[in-house]
Write an enzyme that holds these catalytic residues in place. Structure first.
Site, PDB file in Angstrom:
ATOM      1  N   SER A 232       0.738  -1.341  -0.164  1.00 18.86           N
ATOM      2  CA  SER A 232       0.046  -0.058   0.179  1.00 18.86           C
ATOM      3  C   SER A 232       0.845   1.349  -0.002  1.00 18.86           C
ATOM      4  CB  SER A 232      -0.871   0.215   1.152  1.00 18.86           C
ATOM      5  OG  SER A 232      -0.095  -0.343   2.383  1.00 18.86           O
TER       6      SER A 232
ATOM      7  N   ASP B 186      -3.158   7.796   8.392  1.00 12.25           N
ATOM      8  CA  ASP B 186      -4.166   6.926   8.882  1.00 12.25           C
ATOM      9  C   ASP B 186      -3.362   5.856   9.926  1.00 12.25           C
ATOM     10  OD1 ASP B 186      -2.898   4.945   7.436  1.00 12.25           O
ATOM     11  OD2 ASP B 186      -4.536   4.582   6.109  1.00 12.25           O
TER      12      ASP B 186
ATOM     13  N   HIS C 272      -0.321   4.424   7.541  1.00 10.90           N
ATOM     14  CA  HIS C 272       0.524   5.364   6.290  1.00 10.90           C
ATOM     15  C   HIS C 272       0.930   6.620   6.399  1.00 10.90           C
ATOM     16  CE1 HIS C 272      -2.020   2.042   4.754  1.00 10.90           C
ATOM     17  NE2 HIS C 272      -0.922   1.691   4.128  1.00 10.90           N
TER      18      HIS C 272
END
Ligand SMILES: *[C@@H]1O[C@H](CO)[C@@H](O)[C@H](O)[C@H]1NC(C)=O
Ligand SMILES: *[C@@H]1O[C@H](CO)[C@@H](O)[C@H](O)[C@H]1NC(C)=O
Ligand SMILES: *[C@@H]1O[C@H](CO)[C@@H](O)[C@H](O)[C@H]1NC(C)=O
Length: 373
Positions: A47, A337, A340
């Site tokens: 991600s 978040d 990240h």
């Protein structure tokens, strides 16, 4: 007579071929002189570098295609797991390349791939079973197969060159490994008796195999991204009462993995002759920000900027709540978040990756130097 006919036919065929070879190679040289020597980027990983591949996967829980993700991105939510640009976008900016399209996007075809493709998938890892918790993700093995089997034939056709001539002009970026610890090693009971060292050696052996695969296909320039200090993320800090400091077990794992990555750089000199591999130590860069935030313009080093879906609410403590709140001052937060970094942190990582002269940050050379080889 017969041989004369054949000769003149051969000549008729040869002239256009020669003309094409001549003109095409002039064209290639001209474009190299005008701008970046790197023509594009192929991106593999999780991600941290995914730019929307999971948007197009059915049954994937690891998606970021809704606000407040992308709140600062020019095109809004895109599947990037941050408020604005990710490290790959910012590296493209530094190298004066257009943004790299996502592999699973149906519009990524034909000439759209000539500056590279991004295969990365949120929640994926080096091991095929990492990410199963999040439903459908694209493992590193599959990402490399997608490059080889789908993109490479199209790239050769579009550019009119063979892979061995083309691929040395592209940068291969690999950013993966964190999920193999957070969502595999540290969660699995069956790993109880597997030492961190043995698991890490296994991971880096597999990663090394994938690099050699990309090398055998023609790749020559590689940038390996470190695993970040996962023990400092809001996701794990939320469950502990350590207000200052981080969970050292997770950081130790990341640190060990990164040490292996760095030695992979040294080993690659012999294993992949003619290649150049660099290690981007984003772990150190983020750790430095957390240790001394104010001097780098940050104030909040341990809470998520967005409203995170907690375990009680059916979330995982990582992703932002759909259409939930985001903090106003996103530039002073380290984390967007539960896991990240914000774009502000990504800017620091990409800038240092591109032109830092410290081997503790980029080893043995930076992306700018790599791009000029
Ligand atoms: C770990 O090893 C111990 C002793 O060697 C054994 O009793 C236990 O069953 C093992 N646990 C797992 C999960 O394999
Ligand atoms: C390493 O990988 C092999 C095969 O992929 C697996 O059988 C083995 O259990 C792994 N070892 C560790 C320590 O994870
Ligand atoms: C690194 O060194 C080069 C050449 O000496 C210099 O141009 C560049 O500005 C330096 N980069 C940084 C971040 O200081």
């Amino acid at each position: 007579m017969a041989s004369q006919v054949i000769n003149s036919r051969l000549l008729l065929l040869t002239i256009p071929i020669l003309a094409c070879v001549f003109l095409c190679s002039c064209y290639a040289r001209a474009t190299d002189k005008n701008g970046a020597r790197i023509r594009g980027m192929f991106v593999f990983g999780s991600s941290l570098v995914d730019n929307g591949n999971n948007n197009f996967l059915k049954n994937s829980m690891a998606k970021a295609d809704f606000l407040p993700y992308g709140i600062d991105f020019p095109y809004g939510p895109s599947g990037r797991f941050t408020n604005g640009k990710n490290v790959i976008d910012l590296l493209c900016d530094q190298l004066k390349l257009p943004l790299v399209p996502a592999f699973t996007d149906p519009s990524t075809k034909g000439t759209k791939i000539i500056h590279g493709v991004n295969y990365a998938s949120g929640a994926s890892g080096i091991l095929d079973d990492t990410g199963l918790l999040a439903g459908n993700v694209i493992s590193l093995n599959q990402q490399v197969r997608n490059f080889e089997e789908v993109t490479l034939p199209v790239l050769e056709a579009e550019m009119g060159f063979q892979r061995r001539e083309l691929l040395p002009k592209y940068l291969f970026v690999v950013g993966t490994g964190g999920n193999d610890y957070s969502f595999n090693y540290f969660l699995r009971q069956s790993n109880a008796n597997v030492s961190l060292e043995a698991f890490t050696a296994n991971l880096t052996r597999k990663l090394s195999g994938q690099l050699q695969k990309l090398y055998s296909l023609g790749g020559r320039k590689f940038a390996l991204m470190a695993v970040n200090p996962i023990g400092c993320s809001p996701m794990v800090m939320a469950n502990r009462r350590t207000r200052n400091g981080c969970i050292e077990g997770l950081n130790k794992a990341a640190h060990l993995f990164n040490a292996h990555l760095k030695s992979l750089v040294d080993v690659s000199k012999e294993q992949m002759p003619g290649s150049n591999v660099i290690f981007v130590n984003s772990y150190k860069m983020i750790r430095d920000i957390i240790k001394n935030p104010v001097s780098r313009g940050f104030k909040d080093t341990n809470s998520a900027c967005c409203e995170v879906m907690s375990l009680n609410e059916g979330g995982n403590g990582i992703l932002c709540k759909k259409e939930g709140q985001a903090c106003e001052d996103r530039n002073i937060h380290v984390f967007f978040d539960g896991l990240h970094p914000t774009e502000a942190v990504n800017i620091q990582i990409a800038t240092k990756a591109y032109n830092s002269n410290l081997t503790s940050e980029v080893y043995p050379i930076n992306v700018k130097q790599l791009s000029m080889l």
